[in-house]
Design a protein around this motif. Structure first.
Motif, PDB file in Angstrom:
ATOM      1  N   MET A   1       0.985  -1.126   0.021  1.00 20.48           N
ATOM      2  CA  MET A   1       0.004   0.038   0.012  1.00 20.48           C
ATOM      3  C   MET A   1       1.069   1.222  -0.120  1.00 20.48           C
ATOM      4  O   MET A   1       1.885   1.284   0.545  1.00 20.48           O
ATOM      5  CB  MET A   1      -0.833   0.100   1.125  1.00 20.48           C
ATOM      6  CG  MET A   1      -1.738   1.162   1.383  1.00 20.48           C
ATOM      7  SD  MET A   1      -2.671   1.111   2.768  1.00 20.48           S
ATOM      8  CE  MET A   1      -3.462   2.825   2.604  1.00 20.48           C
ATOM      9  N   VAL A  84     -12.875  -3.699 -10.527  1.00 24.35           N
ATOM     10  CA  VAL A  84     -12.903  -3.480  -9.064  1.00 24.35           C
ATOM     11  C   VAL A  84     -13.632  -2.047  -9.012  1.00 24.35           C
ATOM     12  O   VAL A  84     -13.118  -1.076  -9.819  1.00 24.35           O
ATOM     13  CB  VAL A  84     -11.620  -3.327  -8.592  1.00 24.35           C
ATOM     14  CG1 VAL A  84     -11.680  -3.057  -6.992  1.00 24.35           C
ATOM     15  CG2 VAL A  84     -11.003  -4.874  -8.466  1.00 24.35           C
ATOM     16  N   LEU A 107      -8.958   4.365  -1.021  1.00 23.38           N
ATOM     17  CA  LEU A 107      -8.976   2.915  -1.784  1.00 23.38           C
ATOM     18  C   LEU A 107      -8.838   3.323  -3.240  1.00 23.38           C
ATOM     19  O   LEU A 107      -8.164   2.598  -3.770  1.00 23.38           O
ATOM     20  CB  LEU A 107     -10.396   2.365  -1.534  1.00 23.38           C
ATOM     21  CG  LEU A 107     -10.967   1.978  -0.161  1.00 23.38           C
ATOM     22  CD1 LEU A 107     -12.318   1.510   0.051  1.00 23.38           C
ATOM     23  CD2 LEU A 107      -9.817   0.800   0.128  1.00 23.38           C
ATOM     24  N   ILE A 111      -5.656   1.484  -4.933  1.00 21.35           N
ATOM     25  CA  ILE A 111      -5.742   0.431  -5.913  1.00 21.35           C
ATOM     26  C   ILE A 111      -5.910   0.861  -7.267  1.00 21.35           C
ATOM     27  O   ILE A 111      -7.011   1.612  -7.654  1.00 21.35           O
ATOM     28  CB  ILE A 111      -7.108  -0.251  -5.724  1.00 21.35           C
ATOM     29  CG1 ILE A 111      -7.039  -0.600  -3.978  1.00 21.35           C
ATOM     30  CG2 ILE A 111      -7.309  -1.447  -6.413  1.00 21.35           C
ATOM     31  CD1 ILE A 111      -8.531  -0.855  -3.451  1.00 21.35           C
ATOM     32  N   SER A 114      -8.837   0.218  -9.855  1.00 21.93           N
ATOM     33  CA  SER A 114     -10.112   0.523  -9.434  1.00 21.93           C
ATOM     34  C   SER A 114     -10.728   1.695 -10.072  1.00 21.93           C
ATOM     35  O   SER A 114     -10.222   2.362 -10.557  1.00 21.93           O
ATOM     36  CB  SER A 114     -10.397   0.613  -7.979  1.00 21.93           C
ATOM     37  OG  SER A 114      -9.726   1.791  -7.374  1.00 21.93           O
ATOM     38  N   LEU A 164     -16.029  -1.553  -1.189  1.00 22.26           N
ATOM     39  CA  LEU A 164     -14.946  -2.173  -2.114  1.00 22.26           C
ATOM     40  C   LEU A 164     -15.721  -3.415  -2.884  1.00 22.26           C
ATOM     41  O   LEU A 164     -15.728  -4.388  -2.148  1.00 22.26           O
ATOM     42  CB  LEU A 164     -13.779  -2.367  -1.468  1.00 22.26           C
ATOM     43  CG  LEU A 164     -12.621  -3.111  -2.369  1.00 22.26           C
ATOM     44  CD1 LEU A 164     -12.436  -1.946  -3.379  1.00 22.26           C
ATOM     45  CD2 LEU A 164     -11.336  -3.283  -1.210  1.00 22.26           C
ATOM     46  N   ASP A 224      -6.479  -9.347  -5.120  1.00 21.92           N
ATOM     47  CA  ASP A 224      -5.297  -8.417  -5.716  1.00 21.92           C
ATOM     48  C   ASP A 224      -5.420  -7.248  -4.903  1.00 21.92           C
ATOM     49  O   ASP A 224      -4.590  -6.457  -4.609  1.00 21.92           O
ATOM     50  CB  ASP A 224      -5.256  -8.588  -7.314  1.00 21.92           C
ATOM     51  CG  ASP A 224      -5.022  -9.605  -8.074  1.00 21.92           C
ATOM     52  OD1 ASP A 224      -4.220 -10.487  -7.142  1.00 21.92           O
ATOM     53  OD2 ASP A 224      -5.407  -9.761  -8.809  1.00 21.92           O
ATOM     54  N   ALA A 225      -6.825  -6.765  -4.852  1.00 19.16           N
ATOM     55  CA  ALA A 225      -6.976  -5.456  -4.199  1.00 19.16           C
ATOM     56  C   ALA A 225      -6.238  -5.307  -2.881  1.00 19.16           C
ATOM     57  O   ALA A 225      -6.213  -4.215  -2.379  1.00 19.16           O
ATOM     58  CB  ALA A 225      -8.600  -5.168  -4.248  1.00 19.16           C
ATOM     59  N   LYS A 227      -4.430  -7.330  -1.252  1.00 18.58           N
ATOM     60  CA  LYS A 227      -2.796  -7.324  -1.309  1.00 18.58           C
ATOM     61  C   LYS A 227      -2.196  -5.972  -1.423  1.00 18.58           C
ATOM     62  O   LYS A 227      -1.285  -5.452  -0.959  1.00 18.58           O
ATOM     63  CB  LYS A 227      -2.264  -8.124  -2.312  1.00 18.58           C
ATOM     64  CG  LYS A 227      -2.602  -9.644  -2.225  1.00 18.58           C
ATOM     65  CD  LYS A 227      -2.230 -10.364  -3.117  1.00 18.58           C
ATOM     66  CE  LYS A 227      -2.606 -11.963  -3.034  1.00 18.58           C
ATOM     67  NZ  LYS A 227      -2.162 -12.757  -4.523  1.00 18.58           N
ATOM     68  N   VAL A 228      -2.884  -4.959  -2.199  1.00 18.25           N
ATOM     69  CA  VAL A 228      -2.458  -3.652  -2.692  1.00 18.25           C
ATOM     70  C   VAL A 228      -2.858  -2.880  -1.139  1.00 18.25           C
ATOM     71  O   VAL A 228      -1.765  -2.163  -0.826  1.00 18.25           O
ATOM     72  CB  VAL A 228      -3.145  -3.142  -3.777  1.00 18.25           C
ATOM     73  CG1 VAL A 228      -2.760  -1.585  -3.859  1.00 18.25           C
ATOM     74  CG2 VAL A 228      -2.660  -3.916  -4.918  1.00 18.25           C
ATOM     75  N   VAL A 229      -3.921  -2.930  -0.956  1.00 17.05           N
ATOM     76  CA  VAL A 229      -4.299  -1.707   0.383  1.00 17.05           C
ATOM     77  C   VAL A 229      -3.674  -2.364   1.575  1.00 17.05           C
ATOM     78  O   VAL A 229      -3.597  -1.717   2.528  1.00 17.05           O
ATOM     79  CB  VAL A 229      -5.608  -1.455   0.295  1.00 17.05           C
ATOM     80  CG1 VAL A 229      -6.308  -0.742  -0.929  1.00 17.05           C
ATOM     81  CG2 VAL A 229      -6.382  -2.830   0.743  1.00 17.05           C
ATOM     82  N   GLY A 234      -7.225   0.601   3.519  1.00 16.35           N
ATOM     83  CA  GLY A 234      -7.430   2.200   3.013  1.00 16.35           C
ATOM     84  C   GLY A 234      -7.676   2.870   3.949  1.00 16.35           C
ATOM     85  O   GLY A 234      -7.705   4.236   3.844  1.00 16.35           O
TER      86      GLY A 234
END
Length: 235
Positions: A1, A84, A107, A111, A114, A164, A224-225, A227-229, A234
């Motif tokens: 993130m 997303v 968020l 992401i 998104s 989300l 995947d989302a 893992k990113v945030v 968020g």
């Protein structure tokens, strides 16, 4: 993130502070399993009364904000399985509830794959392209069965919320009736009930397979989302 300094200036403002406790409402246990370890979540199985009860319980137990997380039906024809969407607002029973501005901004910024969109919340599955088209005509991009009741609980309690979601079935695709019995009220799958329904309507098999593929694409995108945030979701 991204680090705090990586967020654009528009993502700063009053709202949930760093380290705030977040509760998560999902429809299915498979969605909850994607969340970071230690996340407090509850599965409502798409049952409105249960969403309300669980959302109220999470807030009573100390959650400072709630996140609606999971798969959704696509209403915007441009959305495909796996896209997303971060909810900008939620339409539910004639009311519109605005998601927390800072939270949704973070968020979206965190992401990169998104996009923002209005969420139409329903109490019954939007199973046909015609039903989806009617919701899209009302300005919504996606539809789910949890965000509306959760948003109302947050509004009444004066707490922030965010949404989300990842698209499963797109706007032009209907859902076979066999899908309707596939989820228990606690969000767990009911494969035997689906098999029994399919035995009565075997012609629905191709559609059921398509639903499985669409849902898989959505769950992968949600994973995947997350893992990113990361564990902050968020906040």
């Amino acid at each position: 993130m991204p680090s705090d300094h990586a967020f654009p200036e528009s993502c700063w403002g009053p709202g949930l502070g760093k380290g705030a406790r977040v509760g998560v409402i999902v429809g299915m246990t498979a969605e909850g399993a994607l969340l970071p370890p230690g996340t407090v979540w509850a599965a409502a199985g798409g049952v409105t009364r249960r969403v309300t009860e669980l959302a109220e319980r999470l807030l009573a137990e100390g959650a400072e904000g709630l996140l609606s997380f999971g798969i959704a039906g696509g209403l915007d024809p441009a959305l495909r399985p796996g896209d997303v969407v971060v909810g900008s607002d939620v339409q539910w029973e004639g009311e519109t509830f605005e998601a927390d501005g800072v939270w949704k901004c973070r968020l979206l910024s965190g992401i990169p794959f998104s996009r923002s969109g209005t969420v139409a919340a329903v109490g019954r599955i939007a199973a046909t392209p015609a039903a989806k088209r009617a919701l899209h005509d009302g300005g919504a991009s996606i539809v789910d069965m949890e965000s509306g009741a959760m948003a109302r609980v947050c509004a009444r309690a004066g707490k922030p919320f965010a949404v989300l979601r990842a698209v499963a079935d797109p706007a032009d695709r209907g859902l076979p009736r066999s899908v309707f019995v596939g989820l228990a009220p606690d969000g767990s799958p009911r494969p035997l009930a689906v098999m029994a329904a399919l035995a009565r309507r075997p012609w629905e098999l191709p559609g059921l397979i398509r639903v499985g593929l669409d849902s898989r694409a959505a769950l992968v995108a949600l994973g995947d989302a997350v893992k990113v945030v990361g564990p902050t979701l968020g906040v």
